[in-house]
Design a protein around this motif. Structure first.
Motif, PDB file in Angstrom:
ATOM      1  N   VAL A 154       9.145  25.270 -40.295  1.00  0.00           N
ATOM      2  CA  VAL A 154       8.566  25.034 -38.980  1.00  0.00           C
ATOM      3  C   VAL A 154       8.595  26.318 -38.160  1.00  0.00           C
ATOM      4  O   VAL A 154       7.616  26.665 -37.488  1.00  0.00           O
ATOM      5  CB  VAL A 154       9.301  23.888 -38.249  1.00  0.00           C
ATOM      6  CG1 VAL A 154       8.850  23.780 -36.805  1.00  0.00           C
ATOM      7  CG2 VAL A 154       9.083  22.579 -38.985  1.00  0.00           C
ATOM      8  N   MET A 155       9.695  27.051 -38.232  1.00  0.00           N
ATOM      9  CA  MET A 155       9.809  28.306 -37.496  1.00  0.00           C
ATOM     10  C   MET A 155       8.794  29.326 -38.011  1.00  0.00           C
ATOM     11  O   MET A 155       8.165  30.033 -37.218  1.00  0.00           O
ATOM     12  CB  MET A 155      11.225  28.865 -37.618  1.00  0.00           C
ATOM     13  CG  MET A 155      11.426  30.166 -36.853  1.00  0.00           C
ATOM     14  SD  MET A 155      11.145  30.007 -35.082  1.00  0.00           S
ATOM     15  CE  MET A 155      12.661  29.255 -34.604  1.00  0.00           C
ATOM     16  N   ALA A 156       8.610  29.389 -39.307  1.00  0.00           N
ATOM     17  CA  ALA A 156       7.639  30.329 -39.882  1.00  0.00           C
ATOM     18  C   ALA A 156       6.228  30.001 -39.426  1.00  0.00           C
ATOM     19  O   ALA A 156       5.452  30.902 -39.080  1.00  0.00           O
ATOM     20  CB  ALA A 156       7.736  30.311 -41.406  1.00  0.00           C
ATOM     21  N   VAL A 157       5.880  28.730 -39.399  1.00  0.00           N
ATOM     22  CA  VAL A 157       4.556  28.326 -38.943  1.00  0.00           C
ATOM     23  C   VAL A 157       4.381  28.635 -37.461  1.00  0.00           C
ATOM     24  O   VAL A 157       3.316  29.099 -37.030  1.00  0.00           O
ATOM     25  CB  VAL A 157       4.318  26.827 -39.233  1.00  0.00           C
ATOM     26  CG1 VAL A 157       3.056  26.324 -38.560  1.00  0.00           C
ATOM     27  CG2 VAL A 157       4.259  26.589 -40.725  1.00  0.00           C
ATOM     28  N   ALA A 158       5.426  28.424 -36.667  1.00  0.00           N
ATOM     29  CA  ALA A 158       5.347  28.724 -35.239  1.00  0.00           C
ATOM     30  C   ALA A 158       5.141  30.220 -35.000  1.00  0.00           C
ATOM     31  O   ALA A 158       4.339  30.624 -34.146  1.00  0.00           O
ATOM     32  CB  ALA A 158       6.611  28.240 -34.530  1.00  0.00           C
ATOM     33  N   VAL A 159       5.839  31.048 -35.753  1.00  0.00           N
ATOM     34  CA  VAL A 159       5.685  32.503 -35.615  1.00  0.00           C
ATOM     35  C   VAL A 159       4.273  32.917 -36.021  1.00  0.00           C
ATOM     36  O   VAL A 159       3.627  33.719 -35.337  1.00  0.00           O
ATOM     37  CB  VAL A 159       6.749  33.250 -36.449  1.00  0.00           C
ATOM     38  CG1 VAL A 159       6.429  34.725 -36.548  1.00  0.00           C
ATOM     39  CG2 VAL A 159       8.127  33.041 -35.849  1.00  0.00           C
ATOM     40  N   LEU A 160       3.786  32.367 -37.120  1.00  0.00           N
ATOM     41  CA  LEU A 160       2.434  32.689 -37.568  1.00  0.00           C
ATOM     42  C   LEU A 160       1.412  32.291 -36.508  1.00  0.00           C
ATOM     43  O   LEU A 160       0.503  33.068 -36.197  1.00  0.00           O
ATOM     44  CB  LEU A 160       2.129  31.975 -38.883  1.00  0.00           C
ATOM     45  CG  LEU A 160       0.702  32.140 -39.412  1.00  0.00           C
ATOM     46  CD1 LEU A 160       0.417  33.607 -39.732  1.00  0.00           C
ATOM     47  CD2 LEU A 160       0.492  31.280 -40.631  1.00  0.00           C
ATOM     48  N   ALA A 161       1.553  31.111 -35.939  1.00  0.00           N
ATOM     49  CA  ALA A 161       0.620  30.655 -34.908  1.00  0.00           C
ATOM     50  C   ALA A 161       0.665  31.569 -33.683  1.00  0.00           C
ATOM     51  O   ALA A 161      -0.382  31.903 -33.112  1.00  0.00           O
ATOM     52  CB  ALA A 161       0.933  29.219 -34.519  1.00  0.00           C
ATOM     53  N   TRP A 191      -1.913  35.664 -30.413  1.00  0.00           N
ATOM     54  CA  TRP A 191      -1.864  36.957 -29.743  1.00  0.00           C
ATOM     55  C   TRP A 191      -3.001  37.857 -30.212  1.00  0.00           C
ATOM     56  O   TRP A 191      -3.651  38.528 -29.410  1.00  0.00           O
ATOM     57  CB  TRP A 191      -0.516  37.632 -29.983  1.00  0.00           C
ATOM     58  CG  TRP A 191      -0.410  38.974 -29.321  1.00  0.00           C
ATOM     59  CD1 TRP A 191      -0.457  40.186 -29.917  1.00  0.00           C
ATOM     60  CD2 TRP A 191      -0.242  39.214 -27.925  1.00  0.00           C
ATOM     61  NE1 TRP A 191      -0.329  41.178 -28.978  1.00  0.00           N
ATOM     62  CE2 TRP A 191      -0.198  40.609 -27.744  1.00  0.00           C
ATOM     63  CE3 TRP A 191      -0.131  38.385 -26.809  1.00  0.00           C
ATOM     64  CZ2 TRP A 191      -0.050  41.191 -26.496  1.00  0.00           C
ATOM     65  CZ3 TRP A 191       0.019  38.969 -25.575  1.00  0.00           C
ATOM     66  CH2 TRP A 191       0.064  40.354 -25.422  1.00  0.00           C
ATOM     67  N   SER A 192      -3.272  37.853 -31.496  1.00  0.00           N
ATOM     68  CA  SER A 192      -4.372  38.650 -32.036  1.00  0.00           C
ATOM     69  C   SER A 192      -5.716  38.185 -31.480  1.00  0.00           C
ATOM     70  O   SER A 192      -6.581  39.000 -31.162  1.00  0.00           O
ATOM     71  CB  SER A 192      -4.399  38.560 -33.561  1.00  0.00           C
ATOM     72  OG  SER A 192      -3.219  39.079 -34.094  1.00  0.00           O
ATOM     73  N   THR A 193      -5.875  36.885 -31.350  1.00  0.00           N
ATOM     74  CA  THR A 193      -7.115  36.345 -30.792  1.00  0.00           C
ATOM     75  C   THR A 193      -7.293  36.773 -29.343  1.00  0.00           C
ATOM     76  O   THR A 193      -8.382  37.189 -28.936  1.00  0.00           O
ATOM     77  CB  THR A 193      -7.115  34.810 -30.901  1.00  0.00           C
ATOM     78  OG1 THR A 193      -6.944  34.447 -32.270  1.00  0.00           O
ATOM     79  CG2 THR A 193      -8.401  34.223 -30.364  1.00  0.00           C
ATOM     80  N   VAL A 194      -6.221  36.710 -28.569  1.00  0.00           N
ATOM     81  CA  VAL A 194      -6.278  37.133 -27.163  1.00  0.00           C
ATOM     82  C   VAL A 194      -6.629  38.611 -27.069  1.00  0.00           C
ATOM     83  O   VAL A 194      -7.467  39.015 -26.249  1.00  0.00           O
ATOM     84  CB  VAL A 194      -4.943  36.831 -26.442  1.00  0.00           C
ATOM     85  CG1 VAL A 194      -4.880  37.500 -25.078  1.00  0.00           C
ATOM     86  CG2 VAL A 194      -4.750  35.328 -26.315  1.00  0.00           C
ATOM     87  N   MET A 195      -6.014  39.420 -27.914  1.00  0.00           N
ATOM     88  CA  MET A 195      -6.294  40.855 -27.890  1.00  0.00           C
ATOM     89  C   MET A 195      -7.758  41.130 -28.244  1.00  0.00           C
ATOM     90  O   MET A 195      -8.397  42.002 -27.654  1.00  0.00           O
ATOM     91  CB  MET A 195      -5.372  41.599 -28.853  1.00  0.00           C
ATOM     92  CG  MET A 195      -3.908  41.521 -28.467  1.00  0.00           C
ATOM     93  SD  MET A 195      -3.563  42.249 -26.871  1.00  0.00           S
ATOM     94  CE  MET A 195      -3.435  43.953 -27.337  1.00  0.00           C
ATOM     95  N   THR A 196      -8.299  40.383 -29.191  1.00  0.00           N
ATOM     96  CA  THR A 196      -9.693  40.566 -29.576  1.00  0.00           C
ATOM     97  C   THR A 196     -10.627  40.173 -28.432  1.00  0.00           C
ATOM     98  O   THR A 196     -11.586  40.885 -28.128  1.00  0.00           O
ATOM     99  CB  THR A 196     -10.020  39.722 -30.820  1.00  0.00           C
ATOM    100  OG1 THR A 196      -9.132  40.090 -31.863  1.00  0.00           O
ATOM    101  CG2 THR A 196     -11.442  39.934 -31.275  1.00  0.00           C
ATOM    102  N   VAL A 197     -10.335  39.037 -27.794  1.00  0.00           N
ATOM    103  CA  VAL A 197     -11.164  38.566 -26.686  1.00  0.00           C
ATOM    104  C   VAL A 197     -11.147  39.583 -25.539  1.00  0.00           C
ATOM    105  O   VAL A 197     -12.165  39.815 -24.895  1.00  0.00           O
ATOM    106  CB  VAL A 197     -10.690  37.179 -26.205  1.00  0.00           C
ATOM    107  CG1 VAL A 197     -11.342  36.784 -24.900  1.00  0.00           C
ATOM    108  CG2 VAL A 197     -10.970  36.145 -27.283  1.00  0.00           C
ATOM    109  N   LEU A 198     -10.003  40.208 -25.320  1.00  0.00           N
ATOM    110  CA  LEU A 198      -9.890  41.192 -24.244  1.00  0.00           C
ATOM    111  C   LEU A 198     -10.464  42.554 -24.627  1.00  0.00           C
ATOM    112  O   LEU A 198     -10.488  43.460 -23.800  1.00  0.00           O
ATOM    113  CB  LEU A 198      -8.424  41.345 -23.823  1.00  0.00           C
ATOM    114  CG  LEU A 198      -7.797  40.108 -23.188  1.00  0.00           C
ATOM    115  CD1 LEU A 198      -6.328  40.349 -22.893  1.00  0.00           C
ATOM    116  CD2 LEU A 198      -8.534  39.713 -21.912  1.00  0.00           C
ATOM    117  N   ALA A 257      -5.898  47.327 -31.427  1.00  0.00           N
ATOM    118  CA  ALA A 257      -4.632  46.608 -31.573  1.00  0.00           C
ATOM    119  C   ALA A 257      -4.726  45.581 -32.696  1.00  0.00           C
ATOM    120  O   ALA A 257      -3.792  45.400 -33.474  1.00  0.00           O
ATOM    121  CB  ALA A 257      -4.254  45.929 -30.261  1.00  0.00           C
ATOM    122  N   VAL A 258      -5.864  44.912 -32.792  1.00  0.00           N
ATOM    123  CA  VAL A 258      -6.049  43.915 -33.846  1.00  0.00           C
ATOM    124  C   VAL A 258      -6.078  44.599 -35.215  1.00  0.00           C
ATOM    125  O   VAL A 258      -5.481  44.121 -36.177  1.00  0.00           O
ATOM    126  CB  VAL A 258      -7.331  43.105 -33.601  1.00  0.00           C
ATOM    127  CG1 VAL A 258      -7.615  42.175 -34.760  1.00  0.00           C
ATOM    128  CG2 VAL A 258      -7.217  42.321 -32.307  1.00  0.00           C
TER     129      VAL A 258
END
Length: 76
Positions: free
Chosen positions: A6-13, A18-25, A30-31
């Protein structure tokens, strides 16, 4: 799922979000810098999930109660 999974999936998400936000901005650099680490993270999670499933199947195969009735003494 175990708490580790569960922790691994949470970190991946979180990393993917974060990568999606950086791309949108508009921070494509950074991506691009994150892509190798994202690939490694996905690979490690898949490996961890695969080894957990292998352990579960090995445990159930070693369990004598898992043998269907009537096949206990069968050598086939």
């Amino acid at each position: 799922m175990t708490s580790k999974q569960v922790m691994a999936v949470a970190v991946l998400a979180a990393v993917l979000m974060w990568s999606t936000v950086m791309t949108v901005l508009g921070h494509l650099a950074a991506v691009a810098a994150l892509l190798p680490s994202l690939g490694l993270l996905v690979q490690q999670i898949i490996s961890a999930l695969g080894s957990a499933q292998a352990q579960q199947s090995a445990t159930s195969a070693a369990d004598p109660a898992a043998v269907p009735p009537g096949l206990e003494g069968s050598s086939r």
